[in-house]
Write a protein that holds these residues in place. Structure first.
Motif, PDB file in Angstrom:
ATOM      1  N   GLN A 118       0.832  -1.208   0.000  1.00 45.07           N
ATOM      2  CA  GLN A 118       0.000   0.000   0.000  1.00 45.07           C
ATOM      3  C   GLN A 118       0.862   1.252   0.000  1.00 45.07           C
ATOM      4  N   ALA A 119       1.889   1.266   0.830  1.00 47.29           N
ATOM      5  CA  ALA A 119       2.765   2.433   0.921  1.00 47.29           C
ATOM      6  C   ALA A 119       3.501   2.669  -0.390  1.00 47.29           C
ATOM      7  N   ALA A 120       3.956   1.602  -1.033  1.00 47.57           N
ATOM      8  CA  ALA A 120       4.716   1.728  -2.280  1.00 47.57           C
ATOM      9  C   ALA A 120       3.844   2.228  -3.429  1.00 47.57           C
ATOM     10  N   GLN A 121       2.560   1.909  -3.400  1.00 47.43           N
ATOM     11  CA  GLN A 121       1.658   2.332  -4.476  1.00 47.43           C
ATOM     12  C   GLN A 121       1.406   3.827  -4.471  1.00 47.43           C
ATOM     13  N   SER A 122       1.585   4.459  -3.329  1.00 45.56           N
ATOM     14  CA  SER A 122       1.312   5.897  -3.246  1.00 45.56           C
ATOM     15  C   SER A 122       2.364   6.595  -2.378  1.00 45.56           C
ATOM     16  N   MET A 123       3.624   6.356  -2.695  1.00 43.11           N
ATOM     17  CA  MET A 123       4.732   6.872  -1.880  1.00 43.11           C
ATOM     18  C   MET A 123       4.700   8.388  -1.724  1.00 43.11           C
ATOM     19  N   GLU A 124       4.285   9.101  -2.770  1.00 41.58           N
ATOM     20  CA  GLU A 124       4.285  10.565  -2.730  1.00 41.58           C
ATOM     21  C   GLU A 124       3.237  11.115  -1.756  1.00 41.58           C
ATOM     22  N   GLN A 125       2.319  10.278  -1.306  1.00 38.44           N
ATOM     23  CA  GLN A 125       1.262  10.735  -0.397  1.00 38.44           C
ATOM     24  C   GLN A 125       1.689  10.683   1.072  1.00 38.44           C
ATOM     25  N   TYR A 126       2.867  10.124   1.364  1.00 35.13           N
ATOM     26  CA  TYR A 126       3.300   9.927   2.746  1.00 35.13           C
ATOM     27  C   TYR A 126       4.651  10.575   3.013  1.00 35.13           C
ATOM     28  N   LEU A 127       4.864  10.922   4.277  1.00 35.09           N
ATOM     29  CA  LEU A 127       6.182  11.312   4.755  1.00 35.09           C
ATOM     30  C   LEU A 127       6.724  10.093   5.492  1.00 35.09           C
ATOM     31  N   PHE A 128       7.795   9.498   4.973  1.00 36.96           N
ATOM     32  CA  PHE A 128       8.401   8.330   5.595  1.00 36.96           C
ATOM     33  C   PHE A 128       9.452   8.794   6.598  1.00 36.96           C
ATOM     34  N   VAL A 129       9.290   8.370   7.847  1.00 32.82           N
ATOM     35  CA  VAL A 129      10.221   8.713   8.918  1.00 32.82           C
ATOM     36  C   VAL A 129      10.887   7.419   9.369  1.00 32.82           C
ATOM     37  N   ASP A 130      12.172   7.316   9.099  1.00 31.57           N
ATOM     38  CA  ASP A 130      12.947   6.120   9.412  1.00 31.57           C
ATOM     39  C   ASP A 130      13.549   6.288  10.805  1.00 31.57           C
ATOM     40  N   VAL A 131      13.105   5.451  11.747  1.00 33.38           N
ATOM     41  CA  VAL A 131      13.545   5.597  13.140  1.00 33.38           C
ATOM     42  C   VAL A 131      14.694   4.657  13.502  1.00 33.38           C
ATOM     43  N   ARG A 132      15.304   4.028  12.481  1.00 26.33           N
ATOM     44  CA  ARG A 132      16.473   3.191  12.735  1.00 26.33           C
ATOM     45  C   ARG A 132      17.679   4.088  12.998  1.00 26.33           C
ATOM     46  N   THR A 133      18.807   3.476  13.287  1.00 28.85           N
ATOM     47  CA  THR A 133      20.033   4.246  13.517  1.00 28.85           C
ATOM     48  C   THR A 133      20.488   4.900  12.213  1.00 28.85           C
ATOM     49  N   GLN A 134      21.342   5.905  12.339  1.00 29.68           N
ATOM     50  CA  GLN A 134      21.899   6.578  11.161  1.00 29.68           C
ATOM     51  C   GLN A 134      22.630   5.583  10.255  1.00 29.68           C
ATOM     52  N   LEU A 135      23.371   4.654  10.859  1.00 30.65           N
ATOM     53  CA  LEU A 135      24.112   3.657  10.082  1.00 30.65           C
ATOM     54  C   LEU A 135      23.155   2.779   9.269  1.00 30.65           C
ATOM     55  N   GLU A 136      22.092   2.304   9.910  1.00 29.09           N
ATOM     56  CA  GLU A 136      21.109   1.482   9.192  1.00 29.09           C
ATOM     57  C   GLU A 136      20.497   2.275   8.041  1.00 29.09           C
ATOM     58  N   TYR A 137      20.132   3.523   8.319  1.00 32.13           N
ATOM     59  CA  TYR A 137      19.517   4.387   7.311  1.00 32.13           C
ATOM     60  C   TYR A 137      20.465   4.598   6.123  1.00 32.13           C
ATOM     61  N   LYS A 138      21.728   4.901   6.412  1.00 31.52           N
ATOM     62  CA  LYS A 138      22.692   5.170   5.342  1.00 31.52           C
ATOM     63  C   LYS A 138      22.897   3.966   4.434  1.00 31.52           C
ATOM     64  N   LYS A 139      22.860   2.772   5.006  1.00 34.58           N
ATOM     65  CA  LYS A 139      23.075   1.564   4.208  1.00 34.58           C
ATOM     66  C   LYS A 139      21.950   1.331   3.212  1.00 34.58           C
ATOM     67  N   ALA A 151      12.750   9.035   2.367  1.00 36.98           N
ATOM     68  CA  ALA A 151      12.557   8.923   3.818  1.00 36.98           C
ATOM     69  C   ALA A 151      13.518   9.856   4.546  1.00 36.98           C
ATOM     70  N   ILE A 152      13.059  10.385   5.667  1.00 34.80           N
ATOM     71  CA  ILE A 152      13.955  11.176   6.498  1.00 34.80           C
ATOM     72  C   ILE A 152      14.411  10.320   7.670  1.00 34.80           C
ATOM     73  N   SER A 153      15.627  10.544   8.095  1.00 31.38           N
ATOM     74  CA  SER A 153      16.180   9.787   9.210  1.00 31.38           C
ATOM     75  C   SER A 153      15.933  10.552  10.509  1.00 31.38           C
ATOM     76  N   LEU A 154      15.255   9.888  11.433  1.00 32.65           N
ATOM     77  CA  LEU A 154      15.022  10.435  12.761  1.00 32.65           C
ATOM     78  C   LEU A 154      15.057   9.271  13.742  1.00 32.65           C
ATOM     79  N   PRO A 155      16.284   8.870  14.161  1.00 31.85           N
ATOM     80  CA  PRO A 155      16.416   7.718  15.053  1.00 31.85           C
ATOM     81  C   PRO A 155      15.522   7.832  16.283  1.00 31.85           C
ATOM     82  N   LEU A 156      15.009   6.710  16.725  1.00 31.52           N
ATOM     83  CA  LEU A 156      14.050   6.670  17.828  1.00 31.52           C
ATOM     84  C   LEU A 156      14.520   7.452  19.043  1.00 31.52           C
ATOM     85  N   GLN A 157      15.804   7.318  19.411  1.00 29.84           N
ATOM     86  CA  GLN A 157      16.296   8.006  20.597  1.00 29.84           C
ATOM     87  C   GLN A 157      16.350   9.524  20.411  1.00 29.84           C
ATOM     88  N   GLN A 158      16.232  10.008  19.173  1.00 32.57           N
ATOM     89  CA  GLN A 158      16.227  11.446  18.901  1.00 32.57           C
ATOM     90  C   GLN A 158      14.817  11.992  18.666  1.00 32.57           C
TER      91      GLN A 158
END
Length: 120
Positions: free
Chosen positions: A26-47, A53-60
């Motif tokens: 569902q998310a992939a079919q309409s990606m432009e309709q959502y703001l994806f917030v990636d709460v993984r670590t910066q390292l996971e996000y970079k890989k 998606a924007i990177s915003l680790p859970l602890q931050q």
């Protein structure tokens, strides 16, 4: 148990229970309709992350950082396996934002071979 806004603060951080969710398909079919917030670590996000998606680790995920998020689109919280995204989703909902988690996290996204990108 459906997410309850009246949960004690400490309980809202547990990766248990249900929160509003969206499937990877569902998310992939309409990606432009959502703001994806990636709460993984910066390292996971970079890989590897969902394009845009924007990177915003859970602890931050603090109130000042939440206030900086755009509010013109519903938010989809992402982590590896949908454990960190549950408390993040709860926190954003508590802040009044239209939020859901990516069901199954990045593991499910990769399983369906949906688009990703890496950061340098």
């Amino acid at each position: 148990m459906i997410f309850d806004k009246a949960l004690p603060n400490w309980l809202s951080w547990l990766p248990l229970g249900k929160v509003p969710a969206i499937t990877p398909e569902q998310a992939a079919q309409s990606m432009e309709q959502y703001l994806f917030v990636d709460v993984r670590t910066q390292l996971e996000y970079k890989k590897n992350h969902i394009p845009g998606a924007i990177s915003l680790p859970l602890q931050q995920l603090t109130t000042p950082r939440i206030r900086q998020l755009p509010t013109d689109k519903p938010i989809v919280c992402i982590c590896l396996s949908a454990h960190r995204s549950k408390p993040a989703t709860r926190k954003l909902i508590k802040a009044g934002l239209d939020t859901r988690e990516l069901e199954g996290g990045m593991l499910a996204w990769w399983k369906f071979k949906l688009p990703t990108e890496a950061s340098q």
